[in-house]
Motif scaffolding. Structure first.
Motif, mmCIF file in Angstrom:
data_model
loop_
_atom_site.group_PDB
_atom_site.id
_atom_site.type_symbol
_atom_site.label_atom_id
_atom_site.label_comp_id
_atom_site.label_asym_id
_atom_site.label_seq_id
_atom_site.Cartn_x
_atom_site.Cartn_y
_atom_site.Cartn_z
ATOM 1 N N GLU A 57 0.833 -1.209 0.000
ATOM 2 C CA GLU A 57 0.000 0.000 0.000
ATOM 3 C C GLU A 57 0.864 1.255 0.000
ATOM 4 O OE1 GLU A 57 -2.799 -0.422 3.221
ATOM 5 O OE2 GLU A 57 -3.687 -2.223 2.335
ATOM 6 N N PHE A 58 1.966 1.230 0.750
ATOM 7 C CA PHE A 58 2.894 2.367 0.746
ATOM 8 C C PHE A 58 3.552 2.507 -0.622
ATOM 9 C CE2 PHE A 58 7.351 3.766 1.171
ATOM 10 C CZ PHE A 58 7.130 5.082 1.549
ATOM 11 N N TRP A 59 4.020 1.393 -1.175
ATOM 12 C CA TRP A 59 4.668 1.423 -2.491
ATOM 13 C C TRP A 59 3.713 2.003 -3.544
ATOM 14 C CZ3 TRP A 59 3.734 -0.670 -7.285
ATOM 15 C CH2 TRP A 59 4.794 -0.619 -8.203
ATOM 16 N N THR A 60 2.454 1.584 -3.500
ATOM 17 C CA THR A 60 1.451 2.073 -4.448
ATOM 18 C C THR A 60 1.187 3.558 -4.248
ATOM 19 O OG1 THR A 60 0.417 -0.121 -4.521
ATOM 20 C CG2 THR A 60 -0.922 1.742 -5.283
ATOM 21 N N ALA A 61 1.102 3.980 -2.988
ATOM 22 C CA ALA A 61 0.892 5.403 -2.687
ATOM 23 C C ALA A 61 2.045 6.240 -3.233
ATOM 24 C CB ALA A 61 0.742 5.608 -1.176
ATOM 25 N N PHE B 119 1.678 6.195 6.898
ATOM 26 C CA PHE B 119 2.691 5.147 6.844
ATOM 27 C C PHE B 119 4.011 5.441 7.562
ATOM 28 C CE2 PHE B 119 0.226 4.755 2.848
ATOM 29 C CZ PHE B 119 -0.201 3.435 2.946
ATOM 30 N N ILE B 120 4.379 6.703 7.720
ATOM 31 C CA ILE B 120 5.744 7.037 8.136
ATOM 32 C C ILE B 120 5.889 7.374 9.616
ATOM 33 C CG2 ILE B 120 7.744 8.523 7.685
ATOM 34 C CD1 ILE B 120 6.982 6.935 5.226
ATOM 35 N N LYS B 121 5.050 8.271 10.116
ATOM 36 C CA LYS B 121 5.255 8.758 11.484
ATOM 37 C C LYS B 121 5.118 7.634 12.507
ATOM 38 C CE LYS B 121 0.646 10.210 12.946
ATOM 39 N NZ LYS B 121 -0.140 11.321 13.471
ATOM 40 N N SER B 122 5.737 7.832 13.663
ATOM 41 C CA SER B 122 5.650 6.835 14.723
ATOM 42 C C SER B 122 4.200 6.630 15.119
ATOM 43 C CB SER B 122 6.443 7.299 15.944
ATOM 44 O OG SER B 122 7.811 7.334 15.626
ATOM 45 N N GLU B 123 3.829 5.373 15.288
ATOM 46 C CA GLU B 123 2.457 4.992 15.652
ATOM 47 C C GLU B 123 1.448 5.289 14.536
ATOM 48 O OE1 GLU B 123 2.101 3.316 18.504
ATOM 49 O OE2 GLU B 123 4.214 3.677 18.914
ATOM 50 N N ASN C 146 8.326 -0.305 8.065
ATOM 51 C CA ASN C 146 9.622 -0.475 8.721
ATOM 52 C C ASN C 146 10.703 0.353 8.029
ATOM 53 O OD1 ASN C 146 8.345 -2.355 10.327
ATOM 54 N ND2 ASN C 146 8.919 -4.069 9.029
ATOM 55 N N LEU C 147 10.956 1.534 8.570
ATOM 56 C CA LEU C 147 12.004 2.401 8.029
ATOM 57 C C LEU C 147 12.910 2.851 9.160
ATOM 58 C CD1 LEU C 147 10.012 4.758 5.614
ATOM 59 C CD2 LEU C 147 11.566 2.914 4.948
ATOM 60 N N ASP C 148 14.170 3.098 8.834
ATOM 61 C CA ASP C 148 15.101 3.584 9.836
ATOM 62 C C ASP C 148 14.813 5.048 10.166
ATOM 63 O OD1 ASP C 148 17.196 5.362 8.119
ATOM 64 O OD2 ASP C 148 16.502 3.628 6.965
ATOM 65 N N PHE C 149 15.334 5.500 11.297
ATOM 66 C CA PHE C 149 15.067 6.849 11.794
ATOM 67 C C PHE C 149 15.484 7.925 10.800
ATOM 68 C CE2 PHE C 149 16.690 10.662 13.903
ATOM 69 C CZ PHE C 149 15.521 11.123 14.509
ATOM 70 N N ASN C 150 16.673 7.779 10.184
ATOM 71 C CA ASN C 150 17.184 8.807 9.266
ATOM 72 C C ASN C 150 16.276 8.991 8.048
ATOM 73 O OD1 ASN C 150 19.394 9.424 10.863
ATOM 74 N ND2 ASN C 150 20.670 7.854 9.911
ATOM 75 N N THR C 151 15.783 7.884 7.506
ATOM 76 C CA THR C 151 14.897 7.971 6.345
ATOM 77 C C THR C 151 13.597 8.666 6.722
ATOM 78 O OG1 THR C 151 15.842 5.918 5.466
ATOM 79 C CG2 THR C 151 13.744 6.640 4.527
ATOM 80 N N LYS C 152 13.039 8.290 7.869
ATOM 81 C CA LYS C 152 11.804 8.931 8.333
ATOM 82 C C LYS C 152 12.031 10.424 8.557
ATOM 83 C CE LYS C 152 9.416 5.159 10.671
ATOM 84 N NZ LYS C 152 8.672 4.797 11.881
ATOM 85 N N ASN C 153 13.160 10.755 9.156
ATOM 86 C CA ASN C 153 13.462 12.145 9.484
ATOM 87 C C ASN C 153 13.621 12.991 8.223
ATOM 88 O OD1 ASN C 153 13.955 14.117 11.542
ATOM 89 N ND2 ASN C 153 16.108 14.097 10.931
ATOM 90 N N SER C 154 14.280 12.459 7.206
ATOM 91 C CA SER C 154 14.473 13.224 5.969
ATOM 92 C C SER C 154 13.143 13.485 5.270
ATOM 93 C CB SER C 154 15.453 12.520 5.033
ATOM 94 O OG SER C 154 14.899 11.320 4.558
ATOM 95 N N ILE C 155 12.217 12.535 5.370
ATOM 96 C CA ILE C 155 10.889 12.740 4.786
ATOM 97 C C ILE C 155 10.151 13.829 5.550
ATOM 98 C CG2 ILE C 155 8.597 11.683 4.491
ATOM 99 C CD1 ILE C 155 10.101 9.028 3.892
ATOM 100 N N GLU C 156 10.237 13.761 6.865
ATOM 101 C CA GLU C 156 9.546 14.751 7.698
ATOM 102 C C GLU C 156 10.037 16.168 7.400
ATOM 103 O OE1 GLU C 156 8.439 15.424 12.432
ATOM 104 O OE2 GLU C 156 9.840 13.837 11.839
ATOM 105 N N GLN C 157 11.337 16.312 7.111
ATOM 106 C CA GLN C 157 11.929 17.624 6.854
ATOM 107 C C GLN C 157 11.416 18.276 5.570
ATOM 108 O OE1 GLN C 157 13.831 19.079 9.197
ATOM 109 N NE2 GLN C 157 13.497 17.200 10.358
#
Length: 202
Positions: free
Chosen positions: A101-105, A129-133, A139-150
């Motif tokens: 579902e994430f890949w499709t989005a 899909f990305i933010k905590s909870e 399943n993504l590492d912290f750095n990848t999540k953080n770069s998206i958030e920025q």
């Protein structure tokens, strides 16, 4: 400290993309099997009952060659409408449908041209899909999540590219091989070759 914990948690999560079948009791395995059989029946039966173009829809059904090609690569599987739907059903049976579902989005996101649409869709993907909870947290590492958030305020078509590649790799190396060896895929091969009557309309 909190960031380190998040990073460790994400790294641990990224090792496996789905619940392993061995994690389930025999009873739960049987429930999973029944669920995918029901979903397959619904998928093929509903798609064969077009009031406007019944013959046209029937011609788009997967044949033996289509189903055999799905075993060649994840790309070929995802490129086929019914292959992708069958893979989604399989992932749902393994409790990790959020990956497809994430890949499709992300694929939908890359096709957007308006900056307003990009911002809206980027935030929707992040929240889902990305933010905590997140309800469908991947399943993504912290750095990848953080770069998206920025980059949520000014996203580009490539904002989710790294994350999408990581999830694709998880599916390709873990879920996809299990799908090809699964009873579900064997059933699809049997139905396509006319050796199974799981689906009434094929």
């Amino acid at each position: 400290m909190r960031e380190n914990l998040s990073s460790m948690s994400s790294q641990n999560m990224a090792v496996n993309d789905c619940m392993k079948p061995s994690d389930l009791s025999a009873g739960k395995k049987e429930i999973k099997r029944k669920n995918w059989r029901t979903r397959l029946r619904r998928l093929w039966t509903n798609s064969s009952k077009s009031i406007l173009h019944p013959k046209k829809n029937r011609s788009y059904r997967p044949n033996v060659d289509d189903v055999n090609q799905w075993a060649q690569s994840l790309d070929k599987l995802l490129a086929h409408k019914y292959g992708k739907a069958a893979f989604h059903i399989f992932l749902k049976s393994e409790f990790c449908e959020e990956n497809i579902e994430f890949w499709t989005a992300c694929e939908d996101f890359k096709s957007l041209t308006s900056q307003k649409d990009l911002v809206s869709k980027a935030n929707t993907i992040y929240e889902e899909f990305i933010k905590s909870e997140a309800p469908k947290e991947i399943n993504l590492d912290f750095n990848t999540k953080n770069s998206i958030e920025q980059c949520l305020n000014a996203p580009t078509a490539t904002s989710f590219q790294i994350a999408q590649k990581k999830i694709y790799s998880l599916m390709e190396n873990n879920s996809y091989p299990r799908f090809i060896l699964s009873d579900l895929y064997k059933e699809l091969c049997a139905v396509a070759s006319g050796k199974s009557k799981l689906v009434k309309y094929w």
